[in-house]
Design an enzyme around this catalytic site. Structure first.
Site: not given
Ligand code: NOJ
Length: 546
Positions: A215, A264
């Protein structure tokens, strides 16, 4: 612990199709309206290892850890357990084993930037300035005027311009939260944090997971006190230490065999994105949000794809993704003028024929649009409920209002189209989105040129995205019409006159031998053509499923 058979010629994830499961919305086994791990196990046949399965190579599960659910699981209260809403550790073990039995790899979500404010680490940290865990989070004194330490704003409060800092009266200091107030940022400059977090990776690697989706990688390694930092926006930052942290993660994965990390990395600059991959010692893959956010234009997609391939030579590897649980679905996002279903078919063809690893969000294979969420049903703090609507497995007329997702009341409304787009309805319909996805994934798996072969973009004229894929003595042509009018692509650059049309997104199009010079693409039509003079088998019906 059984593990899937290794792929001899390349890492398994190169060319794989990875299916993202959002556990809350996939399948509910106990009737409480919220999806869970036993529910996922019960639906694995949809994905792999069974007659008629989609045929994906791996799943990525969004978080299922214990969580107060302020951000539906992205606020983790314990990295080494399962929230009772979703099941138990034994269920997670069973899910991994059941997936592996079907040849499916399992990636899980790892959320290293922040924990929940109920994580025992944070409870300790906020208890006193002298607590041994105080420095595990980012604490600062307020500014001279009594306000927050700097001007950073929290991602979820952009509109309201909420600060990324919250004052904690007990110790009269402020803590940083790039996201919600309930998601305090960990301090990765502290070696104890790094060691504890890397251990959470080992915990799951030991249980047999094949890797992690990581993440918000771009948020890691925050430098609060860097002079320029105070003016900048934390989410868009990409701190130098982030790459070093990813190298440490990679080193942990290297303690095991064949494990993988996909980040990500939410930076809207492909040069910076590529810089996470080109050294080959950190992330194996990174989600490309420039691609995901590209508007519906052949020229725009060509620019993005060409630029990324130029900036990310091997050992970097491309990863393509058009939707996830944070973004409006393809059929809705690209369907403003009523062409959503057709464009979603073209988008699927692009996603599954580009050179790279494809990430597919649950429900895209059913052609789901976003759900309409009435104001009283809104639950997400950032407007992402529409794309998170539960999967309709069966038509409500047969299975009740839960559409086979649940026997109870679903936590979010289903899409209005549940009756016609339910998985069981699409199952035997050769014209359905599901049938198209199965064929595309089948073809990709059976065709080395498509799975891992070379790729060359072609200039086929306005509105048409065209590229060649080559490998194992075969050359394929993909031509995608992004216009809602017929187009005659210029295929003179292809170098051959004949081919066999193997797949069209238009179910009415006849497959078989064709003369490239005469090819017309219908409105929003995409085709796959095997180049060269057709052989005897090319006259016959489409290839059978594996
Ligand atoms: C990215 C995640 O995909 C999202 O759903 C989340 O709210 C944020 N990061 C914070 O963790």
């Amino acid at each position: 612990m059984t593990r899937p058979t290794p792929v001899p010629d390349a890492p398994w994830w190169q060319g794989a199709v990875v299916y993202q499961i959002y556990p809350r919305s996939f399948a509910d086994s106990d009737g409480n309206g919220i999806g869970d791990l036993p529910g996922i196990i019960g639906r694995l046949d949809h994905l792999a290892g069974a007659e008629g399965a989609l045929g994906v190579d791996a799943v990525w599960l969004s978080p299922f850890y214990p969580s107060p659910m302020a951000d539906f699981g992205y606020d983790v209260a314990d990295y080494t357990d399962v929230d009772p809403l979703f099941g138990s550790l034994a269920d997670a073990d069973r899910l991994i084993a059941e997936a592996h039995r079907r040849g499916l790899r399992v990636l899980i979500d790892w959320v290293p930037n922040h924990t929940s404010d109920r994580h025992p680490w944070f409870t300790a940290s906020r208890s006193s300035r002298d607590d041994p865990k105080r420095d595990w989070y980012v604490w600062r004194d307020g500014a001279a005027d009594g306000g927050p330490p700097n001007a950073w704003r929290s991602t979820f409060d952009r509109e309201r311009e909420g600060s990324a800092w919250t004052h904690d009266p007990a110790t009269d200091q402020w803590y940083l939260h790039t996201f919600a107030v309930q998601q305090p940022d960990l301090n990765w400059a502290n070696p104890e944090v790094e060691a504890a977090m890397l251990d959470t990776l080992r915990f799951w690697l030991d249980r047999g997971v094949d890797g992690f989706r990581i993440d918000v990688v771009q948020c890691l390694g925050t430098e609060v006190d860097r002079p320029a930092g105070a003016e900048a926006w934390p989410l868009d930052q990409d701190w130098p230490r982030g790459r070093e942290i990813m190298r440490r993660v990679r080193a942990v994965l290297e303690e095991y065999d064949e494990r993988v990390a996909v980040g990500e990395v939410y930076v809207l600059d492909q040069r910076r994105l590529a810089s996470f991959l080109v050294e080959g010692d950190g992330l194996h893959m990174a989600h490309n949000f420039v691609f995901l956010r590209t508007s519906w234009s052949a020229e725009a997609f060509r620019r993005v794809i060409t630029e990324f391939e130029r900036l990310a030579p091997p050992p970097a590897w491309s990863t393509w993704c058009l939707s996830n649980h944070d973004h409006s679905r393809v059929a809705t996002r690209y369907g403003g003028d009523g062409r959503g279903p057709e464009r979603a078919r073209v988008a699927a063809t692009m996603l599954l024929t580009l050179r790279g690893t494809a990430f597919l969000f649950q429900g895209e294979e059913l052609g789901l649009p976003d759900a309409d969420i009435p104001p009283e049903a809104v639950v997400d703090l950032d407007g992402r409920d529409p794309e998170r609507a539960p999967i309709p497995w069966e038509p409500p007329s047969a299975a009740g209002p839960g559409a086979g997702f649940t026997t109870g009341t679903p936590w979010l409304p289903l899409v209005d189209e549940a009756e016609s787009l339910a998985a069981s309805v699409q199952e035997d319909d050769p014209r359905s989105p599901l049938a198209l996805y199965r064929r595309l994934i089948d073809l990709r798996a059976a065709t080395p040129a498509l799975r891992r072969g070379g790729q060359r973009m072609l200039d086929a004229g306005p509105d048409v995205l065209a590229y060649r894929r080559e490998g194992a003595g075969e050359t394929w042509l993909v031509a995608l019409n992004f216009a809602s009018r017929q187009r005659r692509p210029d295929l003179s650059g292809v170098g051959v006159a004949d081919g066999t049309l193997v797949l069209s997104t238009d179910p009415a199009r006849r497959e078989g031998p064709l003369d490239l010079a005469g090819l017309r693409l219908g409105p929003d039509e995409g085709v796959l053509i095997r180049l060269g003079a057709p052989g005897p088998s090319d006259q016959g019906p489409a290839p059978a499923r594996r």
